[in-house]
Design a protein around this motif. Structure first.
Motif, mmCIF file in Angstrom:
data_model
loop_
_atom_site.group_PDB
_atom_site.id
_atom_site.type_symbol
_atom_site.label_atom_id
_atom_site.label_comp_id
_atom_site.label_asym_id
_atom_site.label_seq_id
_atom_site.Cartn_x
_atom_site.Cartn_y
_atom_site.Cartn_z
ATOM 1 N N SER A 102 -2.937 -0.648 5.230
ATOM 2 C CA SER A 102 -3.964 -0.607 4.199
ATOM 3 C C SER A 102 -5.013 0.413 4.616
ATOM 4 C CB SER A 102 -4.594 -2.001 4.053
ATOM 5 O OG SER A 102 -5.537 -2.015 3.001
ATOM 6 N N ASP A 127 0.854 -1.180 0.000
ATOM 7 C CA ASP A 127 0.000 0.000 0.000
ATOM 8 C C ASP A 127 0.892 1.232 0.000
ATOM 9 O OD1 ASP A 127 -1.687 2.255 0.890
ATOM 10 O OD2 ASP A 127 -3.197 0.704 1.238
ATOM 11 N N GLN A 175 -7.416 -4.473 -0.552
ATOM 12 C CA GLN A 175 -8.601 -3.744 -1.013
ATOM 13 C C GLN A 175 -9.278 -4.501 -2.155
ATOM 14 O OE1 GLN A 175 -5.509 -2.598 -0.729
ATOM 15 N NE2 GLN A 175 -5.449 -0.496 0.035
ATOM 16 N N GLY A 206 -9.288 -2.798 4.058
ATOM 17 C CA GLY A 206 -8.192 -3.746 3.927
ATOM 18 C C GLY A 206 -7.680 -4.230 5.275
#
Length: 190
Positions: free
Chosen positions: A87, A81, A169, A91
């Protein structure tokens, strides 16, 4: 008594008047002969001066990884990320569910955001974390310098079991991907 040692550039130029050229030879091993060419004003071409000095190989320094968890069970979780430490909220929630479903706590694993260590190889990660299991979310096997592996399945590299999956995600929106991943996680027997 005055010291006769000097590091003054102007003083040293009085003693060292010849130009010195180092010639890079093909990579070699330790204790290899190195040729240093010294240009003498009296002779037109540079004459080689053979020096038997050990060649010291460059040593790659391991990056200092910043991670979450204690890694007590040598389980490495990689996420990718660019914008968050781990995240976004969805996530992180999915990761919490995954970790809880296989009975892991933060003391069991090391959680590393690979986006901050893009140059790190699988070997460097394995050496640092002594991993027996690696979960990679959004990090492909090629990014780690390994051959291509399918997503959401258990693969083995030496003694290490790995599961590569899409970014958290993206995985959160993929019901079929989560189902396949869950089947693979059960195979690990954690």
């Amino acid at each position: 008594m005055v010291s006769q040692l000097t590091t003054d550039g102007e003083g040293l130029r009085l003693f060292f008047t010849d130009d010195i050229y180092l010639v890079k030879e093909p990579e070699g091993t330790l204790n290899e002969e190195v040729q240093v060419y010294v240009k003498d004003e009296a002779s037109s071409p540079a004459q080689p001066l053979i020096v038997n000095e050990p060649i010291i190989p460059l040593v790659k320094v391991q990056p200092e990884f910043k991670f979450l968890g204690n890694n007590n069970r040598n389980i490495l979780i990689l996420v990718y990320d660019e914008h968050n430490d781990v995240s976004d909220e969805r996530g992180r929630e999915l990761l919490r569910k995954i970790v809880k479903s296989i009975n892991l706590t933060a003391s069991d694993f090391a959680l590393l955001n690979y986006a901050k260590y893009k140059e790190a190889s699988y070997e460097q990660l394995k050496a640092r974390f002594s991993s027996v299991i690696v979960f990679a979310f959004g990090v492909s096997s090629q990014q780690l310098g390994l051959k291509q592996h399918p997503e959401n399945t258990v693969v083995t590299e030496g003694e290490v079991k790995l599961i590569f999956s899409s970014a958290l995600q993206k995985l959160d929106e993929d019901a079929n991907g989560k189902k396949v991943l869950w089947g693979s996680l059960k195979q690990l027997g954690l």
